[in-house]
Design an enzyme around this catalytic site. Structure first.
Site, PDB file in Angstrom:
ATOM      1  N   GLY A  16      33.916  42.886  30.743  1.00 52.17           N
ATOM      2  CA  GLY A  16      34.657  44.061  31.217  1.00 52.17           C
ATOM      3  C   GLY A  16      35.856  43.689  32.075  1.00 52.17           C
ATOM      4  N   THR A  18      40.180  42.705  31.783  1.00 47.09           N
ATOM      5  CA  THR A  18      41.235  43.457  31.077  1.00 47.09           C
ATOM      6  C   THR A  18      41.098  43.293  29.568  1.00 47.09           C
ATOM      7  OG1 THR A  18      42.674  41.643  31.738  1.00 47.09           O
ATOM      8  CG2 THR A  18      43.045  43.735  32.811  1.00 47.09           C
ATOM      9  N   ALA A  19      40.643  42.112  29.105  1.00 44.59           N
ATOM     10  CA  ALA A  19      40.508  41.909  27.655  1.00 44.59           C
ATOM     11  C   ALA A  19      39.481  42.885  27.081  1.00 44.59           C
ATOM     12  CB  ALA A  19      40.090  40.478  27.357  1.00 44.59           C
ATOM     13  N   GLU A  53      48.904  39.484  36.947  1.00 42.33           N
ATOM     14  CA  GLU A  53      49.504  40.687  37.527  1.00 42.33           C
ATOM     15  C   GLU A  53      50.843  41.071  36.906  1.00 42.33           C
ATOM     16  OE1 GLU A  53      49.535  39.505  41.668  1.00 42.33           O
ATOM     17  OE2 GLU A  53      47.563  40.404  41.924  1.00 42.33           O
ATOM     18  N   LYS A  82      58.957  46.036  35.953  1.00 43.75           N
ATOM     19  CA  LYS A  82      59.417  44.647  35.841  1.00 43.75           C
ATOM     20  C   LYS A  82      60.517  44.562  34.780  1.00 43.75           C
ATOM     21  CE  LYS A  82      57.594  40.228  34.060  1.00 43.75           C
ATOM     22  NZ  LYS A  82      56.379  39.505  33.625  1.00 43.75           N
ATOM     23  N   VAL A 189      23.994  39.030  30.324  1.00 41.40           N
ATOM     24  CA  VAL A 189      23.434  38.532  29.067  1.00 41.40           C
ATOM     25  C   VAL A 189      22.976  37.097  29.273  1.00 41.40           C
ATOM     26  CG1 VAL A 189      24.033  37.877  26.697  1.00 41.40           C
ATOM     27  CG2 VAL A 189      24.749  40.100  27.608  1.00 41.40           C
TER      28      VAL A 189
HETATM   29  C1  LIG Z   1      46.035  31.947  37.676  1.00 43.27           C
HETATM   30  C2  LIG Z   1      46.180  32.915  36.549  1.00 43.27           C
HETATM   31  C3  LIG Z   1      47.289  33.754  36.505  1.00 43.27           C
HETATM   32  C4  LIG Z   1      47.457  34.636  35.440  1.00 43.27           C
HETATM   33  N1  LIG Z   1      48.574  35.423  35.368  1.00 43.27           N
HETATM   34  C5  LIG Z   1      48.784  36.206  34.298  1.00 43.27           C
HETATM   35  C6  LIG Z   1      49.914  37.037  34.188  1.00 43.27           C
HETATM   36  O1  LIG Z   1      50.751  37.110  35.065  1.00 43.27           O
HETATM   37  N2  LIG Z   1      50.054  37.791  33.067  1.00 43.27           N
HETATM   38  C7  LIG Z   1      49.142  37.770  32.067  1.00 43.27           C
HETATM   39  O2  LIG Z   1      49.334  38.444  31.047  1.00 43.27           O
HETATM   40  N3  LIG Z   1      48.003  37.059  32.177  1.00 43.27           N
HETATM   41  C8  LIG Z   1      47.809  36.267  33.242  1.00 43.27           C
HETATM   42  N4  LIG Z   1      46.652  35.541  33.344  1.00 43.27           N
HETATM   43  C9  LIG Z   1      45.608  35.697  32.324  1.00 43.27           C
HETATM   44  C10 LIG Z   1      44.804  36.981  32.605  1.00 43.27           C
HETATM   45  O3  LIG Z   1      44.277  36.953  33.899  1.00 43.27           O
HETATM   46  C11 LIG Z   1      43.656  37.118  31.617  1.00 43.27           C
HETATM   47  O4  LIG Z   1      44.105  36.892  30.323  1.00 43.27           O
HETATM   48  C12 LIG Z   1      43.070  38.512  31.674  1.00 43.27           C
HETATM   49  O5  LIG Z   1      42.712  38.854  32.967  1.00 43.27           O
HETATM   50  C13 LIG Z   1      41.894  38.654  30.748  1.00 43.27           C
HETATM   51  O6  LIG Z   1      40.737  38.106  31.291  1.00 43.27           O
HETATM   52  P1  LIG Z   1      39.384  38.347  30.495  1.00 43.27           P
HETATM   53  O7  LIG Z   1      39.109  39.790  30.432  1.00 43.27           O
HETATM   54  O8  LIG Z   1      39.457  37.597  29.212  1.00 43.27           O
HETATM   55  O9  LIG Z   1      38.316  37.567  31.381  1.00 43.27           O
HETATM   56  P2  LIG Z   1      37.611  37.967  32.782  1.00 43.27           P
HETATM   57  O10 LIG Z   1      38.481  38.795  33.637  1.00 43.27           O
HETATM   58  O11 LIG Z   1      37.096  36.694  33.344  1.00 43.27           O
HETATM   59  O12 LIG Z   1      36.385  38.875  32.355  1.00 43.27           O
HETATM   60  C14 LIG Z   1      35.205  38.321  31.827  1.00 43.27           C
HETATM   61  C15 LIG Z   1      34.142  39.398  31.738  1.00 43.27           C
HETATM   62  O13 LIG Z   1      33.007  38.879  31.055  1.00 43.27           O
HETATM   63  C16 LIG Z   1      31.831  39.231  31.763  1.00 43.27           C
HETATM   64  N5  LIG Z   1      30.789  38.260  31.435  1.00 43.27           N
HETATM   65  C17 LIG Z   1      30.919  36.914  31.267  1.00 43.27           C
HETATM   66  N6  LIG Z   1      29.732  36.368  30.955  1.00 43.27           N
HETATM   67  C18 LIG Z   1      28.846  37.386  30.908  1.00 43.27           C
HETATM   68  C19 LIG Z   1      27.444  37.466  30.653  1.00 43.27           C
HETATM   69  N7  LIG Z   1      26.707  36.392  30.366  1.00 43.27           N
HETATM   70  N8  LIG Z   1      26.850  38.683  30.707  1.00 43.27           N
HETATM   71  C20 LIG Z   1      27.553  39.785  30.985  1.00 43.27           C
HETATM   72  N9  LIG Z   1      28.881  39.769  31.249  1.00 43.27           N
HETATM   73  C21 LIG Z   1      29.512  38.589  31.206  1.00 43.27           C
HETATM   74  C22 LIG Z   1      32.267  39.247  33.223  1.00 43.27           C
HETATM   75  O14 LIG Z   1      31.389  40.009  34.008  1.00 43.27           O
HETATM   76  C23 LIG Z   1      33.641  39.904  33.091  1.00 43.27           C
HETATM   77  O15 LIG Z   1      33.479  41.301  33.049  1.00 43.27           O
HETATM   78  C24 LIG Z   1      46.470  34.679  34.405  1.00 43.27           C
HETATM   79  C25 LIG Z   1      45.329  33.865  34.487  1.00 43.27           C
HETATM   80  C26 LIG Z   1      45.177  32.989  35.541  1.00 43.27           C
HETATM   81  C27 LIG Z   1      43.944  32.130  35.590  1.00 43.27           C
END
Ligand SMILES: Cc1cc2nc3c(=O)[nH]c(=O)nc-3n(C[C@H](O)[C@H](O)[C@H](O)COP(=O)(O)OP(=O)(O)OC[C@H]3O[C@@H](n4cnc5c(N)ncnc54)[C@H](O)[C@@H]3O)c2cc1C
Length: 512
Positions: A16, A18-19, A53, A82, A189
């Site tokens: 949960g 942003t992806a 962000e 932006k 999970v």
């Molecule tokens: C330093 C940094 C700066 C960034 N800056 C930018 C930017 O300026 N612009 C941009 O577009 N992107 C940027 N990004 C990338 C961006 O942050 C991510 O692509 C975006 O937030 C998507 O993250 P996500 O949803 O894939 O993962 P996460 O936010 O890590 O979410 C993972 C989810 O999976 C769940 N989960 C994992 N394992 C389990 C399990 N076993 N059981 C239940 N739930 C589980 C967690 O609870 C969580 O809800 C940056 C990344 C980093 C590291």
């Protein structure tokens, strides 16, 4: 496009962040009334990465497509507008220490022609102005801290992205998806169960629940709980090309005059971002742990921000740089950080998420057999996209002349430059980048983006290599003057970023 999938009646999204919530919204918007059941599972104990962000204009395309209004989400998520990204101290070439990568505006049609003419003239050795900043409306807006949304009678569309609090965006989109029918389970999970054929059959949660589905979307972040840990899809590292694998994050207070650009400042072992939100400025230093320790990185960033004596706590992150060999395998698609990670130099991660969510919504397979074909097409598209982003980011390093550390010198070593980029750079010694160098319809960084970086960093190949006629340049100078006058006129019609953000409170919903 499938109209009535037989097999994918039940879709589970794990994660949960942003992806997860962007994908959930895209799916419910397209398939919500077609009898498809969408469930998002997340563990509040694990939490989200909580950074990221800055966006490209792709986020606006996505939010518009699902009918989410700026007047509603922006104030909730502390968001600002932006115009693009300013790169400071990337090049040491006099006159090119700073340049702007602009988001496009329709009015640039006039000025970019002049820009391209002048870059051609400059390639022939003529000393005309070819720094991109003066040719693009977005660069001017950013310089003046103006917002990109003009009044209704402004005759051109202006593209823009956003800055926002990533955690709040996840929460906001979660609320939208739930209200539209996405089921939400809070559960950790612990186990992934496979059917006899190797497909994922179900997820076992810590509280004993069994979560079954036909199709699984892995949005579990760096963990890659389904696609990597269960299905063993190989991970291709890019750490030989892009060295940055760590970050340190430190917020500072917002100022009265809210900026309307991301600033990326090159430092000794990487670069620092500065992102203006309504309530604070997000700052972070992305660096390579092979060249610099976490303590040294924090100290360098604190020095830059004037926080050496402050007790504001810094947050440190480690990132795995690379992408999956295949983003979709069997009945599981990875979206977000589980798909891979490249340093956020051009804010490309969210754009990849939005494009992934759009493609799965649009191409939802109708049968299990169909799924393998769609998966291959998805993998082709997204492998191409990831690899082109690597080329584009690496270009920033290849053109830099910084030599204040081995980090910068090693970044220019030919063996660290991807082969395709090496070839293009050779080609561009003889001619400028062309749209024919890039093949996709939705190219994330088209030829124009390469031109901004090349000429913004003072790229100037050997004039002897060129044959174009010099009278082009004469046309360019006239064209440029007209274009510049025009750009200055447009600027008068645009409000400051703060005025634009605050109009939601003071003038209601008029602009959206
Ligand atoms: C330093 C940094 C700066 C960034 N800056 C930018 C930017 O300026 N612009 C941009 O577009 N992107 C940027 N990004 C990338 C961006 O942050 C991510 O692509 C975006 O937030 C998507 O993250 P996500 O949803 O894939 O993962 P996460 O936010 O890590 O979410 C993972 C989810 O999976 C769940 N989960 C994992 N394992 C389990 C399990 N076993 N059981 C239940 N739930 C589980 C967690 O609870 C969580 O809800 C940056 C990344 C980093 C590291």
């Amino acid at each position: 496009m499938s109209t009535d999938p037989d097999v994918n009646k039940r879709i589970v999204i794990l994660g949960g962040g942003t992806a997860g919530w962007i994908t959930a919204n895209a799916l419910i918007d397209r398939w919500g009334d077609k009898g498809i059941d969408i469930t998002l599972v997340e563990s509040p104990d694990i939490g989200t990465v909580g950074v990221g962000e800055g966006s490209t204009p792709q986020l606006k395309v996505f939010l518009d497509s699902i009918g989410v209004k700026e007047s509603e989400w922006m104030p909730e998520c502390k968001a600002t507008y932006k115009n693009g990204i300013s790169f400071a101290n990337w090049s040491t070439k006099p006159g090119f220490e700073r340049y702007f990568h602009p988001f496009a505006s329709q009015s640039d049609r006039f000025t970019t022609t002049a820009f391209f003419f002048n870059t051609l003239a400059r390639r022939q050795g003529v000393d005309v102005h070819a720094h991109p900043d003066r040719f693009h409306l977005a660069a001017r807006l950013a310089e003046n801290r103006q917002g990109p949304k003009p009044d209704e009678n402004f005759p051109f569309v202006v593209d823009y992205g956003y800055h926002f609090d990533a955690r709040l965006v996840g929460q906001y989109l979660g609320g939208v998806a739930r209200a539209r029918g996405v089921k939400h389970l809070e559960a950790r999970v612990l186990q992934v169960n496979q059917a006899g054929d190797g497909d994922i059959a179900s997820l076992s949660a810590e509280d004993g629940r069994l979560i079954e589905a036909d199709f699984f979307i892995d949005c579990s972040g760096f963990r890659g709980a389904l696609i990597q840990k269960t299905l063993d899809v190989p991970f291709l590292s890019f750490s030989d090309n892009l060295f940055n694998d760590s970050a340190v994050v430190l917020p500072t207070a917002q100022v009265q005059d809210i900026g309307s650009q991301t600033v990326s400042t090159a430092l000794k072992y990487g670069w620092a971002w500065e992102i203006p939100l309504t309530h604070r400025i997000g700052n972070g230093y992305v660096y390579s742990s092979a060249f610099c320790s976490a303590d040294d990185a924090e100290k360098e960033l604190r020095g830059v921000l004037g926080l050496l004596d402050s007790n504001v706590e810094a947050r440190h992150l480690k990132m795995k740089v690379g992408r999956l060999a295949n983003h979709w395998h069997r009945n599981c698609l990875a979206v977000g950080l589980s798909q891979g990670f490249i340093e956020p130099l051009e804010a490309s991660a969210l754009a990849l998420i939005e494009l992934s969510a759009a493609m799965i919504s649009d191409q939802m397979p109708a049968t299990r057999e169909d799924m393998d074909i769609v998966a291959r097409r998805f993998n082709d598209w997204f492998s191409y996209r990831w690899d082109r982003i690597i080329d584009f980011l690496k270009l920033h390093y290849v053109l830099s002349r910084r030599d204040d550390s081995d980090f910068w010198k090693d970044n220019r070593s030919p063996e660290t430059v991807p082969e395709r980029l090496r070839e293009l750079l050779e080609l561009w010694r003889y001619r400028p980048p062309s749209f024919r160098d890039f093949h996709q319809i939705e190219e994330i960084f088209p030829a124009a983006s390469y031109q901004y970086v090349l000429y913004g960093m003072g790229f100037r190949p050997d004039p002897a290599a060129h044959e174009r006629r010099l009278d082009d340049q004469v046309a360019a100078i006239g064209c440029f003057r007209t274009a510049e006058e025009l750009a200055l006129k447009y600027l008068r019609g645009l409000p400051s970023n703060r005025e634009l953000i605050e109009h939601f409170a003071t003038r209601g919903l008029k602009r959206n």
